[in-house]
Design a protein around this motif. Structure first.
Motif, PDB file in Angstrom:
ATOM      1  N   LEU A  62       0.787  -1.324   0.046  1.00  0.00           N
ATOM      2  CA  LEU A  62      -0.013  -0.062   0.003  1.00  0.00           C
ATOM      3  C   LEU A  62       0.736   1.272  -0.084  1.00  0.00           C
ATOM      4  N   PHE A  63       1.765   1.273   0.676  1.00  0.00           N
ATOM      5  CA  PHE A  63       2.719   2.538   1.012  1.00  0.00           C
ATOM      6  C   PHE A  63       3.834   2.270   0.092  1.00  0.00           C
ATOM      7  N   ASN A  64       4.076   1.417  -0.543  1.00  0.00           N
ATOM      8  CA  ASN A  64       5.398   1.392  -1.390  1.00  0.00           C
ATOM      9  C   ASN A  64       5.768   2.714  -2.299  1.00  0.00           C
ATOM     10  N   CYS A  65       4.589   3.315  -3.006  1.00  0.00           N
ATOM     11  CA  CYS A  65       4.850   4.386  -3.941  1.00  0.00           C
ATOM     12  C   CYS A  65       4.136   5.602  -3.427  1.00  0.00           C
ATOM     13  N   ILE A  66       3.884   5.546  -1.947  1.00  0.00           N
ATOM     14  CA  ILE A  66       3.404   6.907  -1.567  1.00  0.00           C
ATOM     15  C   ILE A  66       3.979   7.245  -0.335  1.00  0.00           C
ATOM     16  N   GLY A  67       4.846   6.728   0.095  1.00  0.00           N
ATOM     17  CA  GLY A  67       5.708   6.996   1.081  1.00  0.00           C
ATOM     18  C   GLY A  67       6.184   8.494   1.181  1.00  0.00           C
ATOM     19  N   ASN A  68       6.240   9.165  -0.069  1.00  0.00           N
ATOM     20  CA  ASN A  68       6.801  10.315  -0.064  1.00  0.00           C
ATOM     21  C   ASN A  68       5.822  11.585  -0.203  1.00  0.00           C
ATOM     22  N   VAL A  69       4.501  11.131  -0.147  1.00  0.00           N
ATOM     23  CA  VAL A  69       3.578  12.042  -0.137  1.00  0.00           C
ATOM     24  C   VAL A  69       3.183  12.629   1.135  1.00  0.00           C
ATOM     25  N   SER A  70       3.105  13.900   1.165  1.00  0.00           N
ATOM     26  CA  SER A  70       2.879  14.823   2.417  1.00  0.00           C
ATOM     27  C   SER A  70       1.698  14.337   3.269  1.00  0.00           C
ATOM     28  N   THR A  71       0.403  14.222   2.437  1.00  0.00           N
ATOM     29  CA  THR A  71      -0.745  13.956   3.162  1.00  0.00           C
ATOM     30  C   THR A  71      -1.344  12.662   2.385  1.00  0.00           C
ATOM     31  N   VAL A  72      -1.781  11.702   3.451  1.00  0.00           N
ATOM     32  CA  VAL A  72      -2.286  10.592   3.032  1.00  0.00           C
ATOM     33  C   VAL A  72      -3.661  10.361   3.717  1.00  0.00           C
ATOM     34  N   ARG A  73      -4.639   9.934   2.770  1.00  0.00           N
ATOM     35  CA  ARG A  73      -6.274   9.896   3.578  1.00  0.00           C
ATOM     36  C   ARG A  73      -6.679   8.488   3.055  1.00  0.00           C
ATOM     37  N   LEU A  74      -6.877   7.621   3.832  1.00  0.00           N
ATOM     38  CA  LEU A  74      -7.502   6.326   3.466  1.00  0.00           C
ATOM     39  C   LEU A  74      -9.118   6.238   4.267  1.00  0.00           C
ATOM     40  N   VAL A  75      -9.894   6.393   3.332  1.00  0.00           N
ATOM     41  CA  VAL A  75     -11.324   6.527   3.778  1.00  0.00           C
ATOM     42  C   VAL A  75     -12.214   5.475   3.393  1.00  0.00           C
ATOM     43  N   ASP A  76     -12.928   4.919   4.381  1.00  0.00           N
ATOM     44  CA  ASP A  76     -14.051   3.686   4.107  1.00  0.00           C
ATOM     45  C   ASP A  76     -13.360   2.612   3.365  1.00  0.00           C
ATOM     46  N   LEU A  77     -12.376   2.036   4.211  1.00  0.00           N
ATOM     47  CA  LEU A  77     -11.360   0.982   3.508  1.00  0.00           C
ATOM     48  C   LEU A  77     -11.872  -0.377   4.551  1.00  0.00           C
ATOM     49  N   GLY A  78     -11.844  -1.389   3.900  1.00  0.00           N
ATOM     50  CA  GLY A  78     -11.924  -2.773   4.842  1.00  0.00           C
ATOM     51  C   GLY A  78     -10.335  -2.865   5.159  1.00  0.00           C
ATOM     52  N   LEU A  79      -9.696  -2.104   5.653  1.00  0.00           N
ATOM     53  CA  LEU A  79      -8.185  -2.147   6.276  1.00  0.00           C
ATOM     54  C   LEU A  79      -8.022  -2.475   7.597  1.00  0.00           C
ATOM     55  N   GLU A  80      -7.598  -3.783   7.747  1.00  0.00           N
ATOM     56  CA  GLU A  80      -7.564  -4.244   9.359  1.00  0.00           C
ATOM     57  C   GLU A  80      -6.121  -3.971   9.839  1.00  0.00           C
ATOM     58  N   GLU A  81      -5.081  -3.769   8.834  1.00  0.00           N
ATOM     59  CA  GLU A  81      -3.849  -3.535   9.551  1.00  0.00           C
ATOM     60  C   GLU A  81      -3.074  -2.441   8.715  1.00  0.00           C
ATOM     61  N   ILE A  82      -2.289  -1.737   9.235  1.00  0.00           N
ATOM     62  CA  ILE A  82      -1.229  -0.899   8.596  1.00  0.00           C
ATOM     63  C   ILE A  82      -0.422  -1.484   7.965  1.00  0.00           C
ATOM     64  N   SER A  83      -0.192  -1.334   6.660  1.00  0.00           N
ATOM     65  CA  SER A  83       0.913  -1.739   5.741  1.00  0.00           C
ATOM     66  C   SER A  83       2.160  -1.539   6.270  1.00  0.00           C
ATOM     67  N   GLN A  84       3.321  -2.367   5.685  1.00  0.00           N
ATOM     68  CA  GLN A  84       4.617  -2.199   5.791  1.00  0.00           C
ATOM     69  C   GLN A  84       4.992  -0.818   5.638  1.00  0.00           C
ATOM     70  N   VAL A  85       5.811   0.169   6.387  1.00  0.00           N
ATOM     71  CA  VAL A  85       6.185   1.425   6.266  1.00  0.00           C
ATOM     72  C   VAL A  85       7.285   1.400   5.634  1.00  0.00           C
ATOM     73  N   PRO A  86       7.700   2.267   4.342  1.00  0.00           N
ATOM     74  CA  PRO A  86       9.037   2.095   3.804  1.00  0.00           C
ATOM     75  C   PRO A  86       9.876   3.186   4.717  1.00  0.00           C
ATOM     76  N   ALA A  87      11.203   3.077   4.665  1.00  0.00           N
ATOM     77  CA  ALA A  87      12.022   3.646   5.194  1.00  0.00           C
ATOM     78  C   ALA A  87      12.177   5.016   4.927  1.00  0.00           C
ATOM     79  N   ARG A  88      12.439   5.979   5.765  1.00  0.00           N
ATOM     80  CA  ARG A  88      12.513   7.447   5.536  1.00  0.00           C
ATOM     81  C   ARG A  88      11.203   7.937   4.701  1.00  0.00           C
ATOM     82  N   SER A  89       9.964   7.553   5.406  1.00  0.00           N
ATOM     83  CA  SER A  89       8.665   8.090   4.872  1.00  0.00           C
ATOM     84  C   SER A  89       8.592   9.476   5.183  1.00  0.00           C
TER      85      SER A  89
END
Length: 261
Positions: A62-89
């Motif tokens: 999930l965060f592989n290509c959005i780790g350098n984005v300043s603002t991330v919004r995850l809305v109305d998702l069937g997301l049970e866990e936070i994905s692996q966070v890339p280094a130096r996010s």
């Protein structure tokens, strides 16, 4: 089709990108591994992912290509866990609204070292706060309102080495027990606990160490003020909201005498 379309955005610079659907009835079936791969070549300030039902392999990419984005919004998702966070996010603001967490994912979220604002709201399944945030030295705002949290030991243990936390919103939850230990969050300016059943306030001075606090809302928290020193220590307080609670005898007047403003 969506993956191909996102790959076609390579090289673009956008202020906000929204991916998904806008209605629950049209909620997409699932989030597949590598769906956002095309976004690695897109420069964005804000990314919004909305209305997905299920996530393959616990959202490993999930965060592989959005780790350098300043603002991330995850809305109305069937997301049970936070994905692996890339280094130096570089994510500074993160919102998880109407997701499927059962426990506040504090350990994974603590890997977002640049995080300044965190909002986890309106999660109907979110009841537990057993993990602790650690080492978020830039964090200033945490909003955990409108969940169903029940936990004790609030609020120092949950925030290890988060010295710049200024705003804490725990309103519209289930049950929270305050111990009076705010050592790790003693720089709080705003504390909102309204419409959450509280245990502790009213019996002894649980806010004693919050000497910088300027805003406190304990409205409709089933607090019964029995102590004359309920608000002792709140030397900087400017706004106190406490509608819907009760005072024993003459405790109302004696408590206000202990406030310097």
């Amino acid at each position: 089709m969506m993956q191909t379309s996102l790959q076609g955005l390579a090289g673009l610079q956008v202020s906000r990108l929204i991916v998904g659907e806008f209605r629950d009835s049209d909620k997409l079936q699932d989030f597949e591994r590598g769906l956002l791969t095309g976004l690695c070549q897109v420069q964005m300030e804000e990314f919004v992912l909305i209305c997905f039902r299920e996530f393959e392999d616990d959202t490993d990419t999930l965060f592989n290509c959005i780790g350098n984005v300043s603002t991330v919004r995850l809305v109305d998702l069937g997301l049970e866990e936070i994905s692996q966070v890339p280094a130096r996010s570089q994510v500074k603001q993160l919102e998880c609204k109407k997701c499927s967490f059962e426990d506040v994912p504090a350990l994974k979220l603590s890997l977002f070292k640049e995080l300044r604002v965190l909002r986890i709201t309106k999660n109907k399944r979110l009841k537990n706060f057993s993990q602790n945030f650690e080492g978020l030295t830039n964090l200033e705002v945490i909003d955990l309102s409108e969940n169903r949290l029940t936990f004790s030991g609030c609020c120092s243990p949950q925030f290890q080495n988060c010295p710049n936390l200024k705003h804490l919103n725990l309103s519209f939850n289930s049950n929270i027990r305050l111990t009076g230990d705010f050592a790790n969050v003693k720089n709080l300016l705003y504390l909102d606990l309204q419409h959450t059943t509280l245990f502790g306030p009213g019996s002894y001075p649980v806010f004693l160490s919050l000497q910088k606090l300027i805003y406190l809302d304990i409205s409709h928290t089933k607090t019964e003020v029995k102590s004359q020193c309920t608000f002792c220590g709140l030397n900087s307080l400017q706004v106190l909201k406490m509608a819907g609670n009760s005072f024993e005898g003459n405790k109302l007047a004696s408590n206000f005498k202990n406030l310097s403003h």
